[in-house]
Design an enzyme around this catalytic site. Structure first.
Site, short mmCIF file in Angstrom:
data_model
loop_
_atom_site.label_atom_id
_atom_site.label_comp_id
_atom_site.label_asym_id
_atom_site.label_seq_id
_atom_site.Cartn_x
_atom_site.Cartn_y
_atom_site.Cartn_z
N CYS A 69 47.75 -35.31 79.92
CA CYS A 69 48.91 -34.81 80.28
C CYS A 69 50.08 -36.16 80.58
CB CYS A 69 49.11 -34.12 81.68
SG CYS A 69 50.42 -33.89 82.59
N CYS A 203 54.78 -35.21 75.25
CA CYS A 203 54.32 -34.03 76.38
C CYS A 203 53.12 -33.24 75.59
CB CYS A 203 55.31 -32.85 76.39
SG CYS A 203 54.59 -31.68 77.31
N1 DGL Z 1 51.51 -31.22 78.97
C1 DGL Z 1 51.97 -31.84 80.13
C2 DGL Z 1 52.53 -33.05 79.56
O1 DGL Z 1 52.09 -33.89 78.62
C3 DGL Z 1 52.84 -31.31 81.22
C4 DGL Z 1 53.81 -30.25 80.85
C5 DGL Z 1 54.23 -29.68 82.34
O2 DGL Z 1 53.20 -29.46 83.02
O3 DGL Z 1 55.54 -29.82 82.75
O4 DGL Z 1 53.57 -33.62 79.95
#
Ligand code: DGL
Length: 281
Positions: A69, A203
């Site tokens: 993440c 993301c």
């Molecule tokens: N998938 C995550 C990222 O890479 C987070 C998305 C979220 O929870 O806002 O930033």
């Protein structure tokens, strides 16, 4: 056992690539659906939530946890590595890694081991566009890490505040398309010629709509999508730190969520058709 963490389903894009490469390894994935999305939350809260999930994975037997993440990596990784882990009961035996540095190394073609002050990429004058959540963009970690390696690169940052949540909610493609189009247009308006050389989908949810980014970005822009990049880097790390693979041949994939396992399993199958069912964390 290797742990992979994400606020929701986005980290599965990374896990899927890792589990294909390490077919004999034992993975546990934890998704914090009780709190997804993280991207618009205050930084301290993201740190607390991420630490709690890493602790949970350590307690379950993972010695190495990858934050799959960007938001958690951008906001929490340094604090976890530098402050929390060294004073925890896991100091010296466990580790936590993130996904921003491998992405930046790929974008700048500057591996971590490059130390010569004269390396050719130092004179790179490309323009790189970074798309991420509000908190990832506000952290400034991508431009900071890019400029450490390539000080002459122009970095354009674009928040896509609602996109991860919309992907997680399985909003219709037409709505996702509008969000991506708006983000891309706004990023292109920040460039002098509207032509970034590279675009980082910063993301882990965004690879799920990579085709929409491709539709709206100029054809000449190279899109950097993290799953393969991160898996390459992780593989390299495990070559050097093979101790994290010792006794790790369970060949099991455990998927956990702090949310509703049935609902989450149904959503996950939309983009990973034969994925195992989620269990309650
Ligand atoms: N998938 C995550 C990222 O890479 C987070 C998305 C979220 O929870 O806002 O930033």
């Amino acid at each position: 056992m290797i742990g992979v963490f994400d606020s929701g389903l986005g980290g599965l894009t990374v896990l899927r690539e890792l589990s294909a490469r390490f077919a004999r390894a034992d993975f546990v994935y934890l998704a914090d659906h009780a709190h997804v999305p993280y991207g618009n939350r205050p930084s301290d809260e993201i740190v607390d939530l991420t630490r709690a999930c890493v602790e949970d994975l350590f307690e379950r037997g993972a010695k190495l946890v990858l934050l799959g993440c960007n938001t958690a990596t951008a906001v929490a990784l340094r604090r976890l590595q530098q402050q929390w882990l060294p004073s925890s009961k896991w100091a010296g035996t466990h580790n936590v890694l993130g996904i921003v540095a491998p992405t930046v190394e790929a974008a700048t073609q500057t591996p971590w081991a490059v130390t010569s002050p004269q390396y050719p990429q130092k004179n790179n004058t490309d323009t790189i566009a970074v798309f991420g959540t509000m908190r990832t963009i506000a952290s400034g970690v991508f431009p900071e890490e890019i400029r450490k390696r390539c000080p002459k690169v122009t970095v354009i940052q674009q928040m896509c505040s609602d996109l991860a949540g919309a992907i997680e909610d399985k909003r219709p493609e037409s709505e996702l398309n509008v969000l991506v189009a708006e983000g891309v247009q706004s990023a292109l308006s920040q460039t002098s010629n509207g032509l970034p050389h590279q675009a980082i989908l910063g993301c882990t949810h965004f690879p799920l709509v990579e085709h929409l980014f491709r539709r709206h970005l100029p054809p000449s822009t190279r899109i950097l999508s993290q799953p393969v990049i991160v898996a390459d880097s992780f593989e390299d790390y495990l070559h050097r730190r093979a101790n994290f693979l010792v006794g790790n041949e369970g060949k099991r994939l455990t998927l956990l969520t702090t949310g509703d396992p049935q609902d989450v399993s149904a959503k996950a199958r939309v983009f990973w058709p034969d994925v195992a069912a989620f269990e309650k964390a």
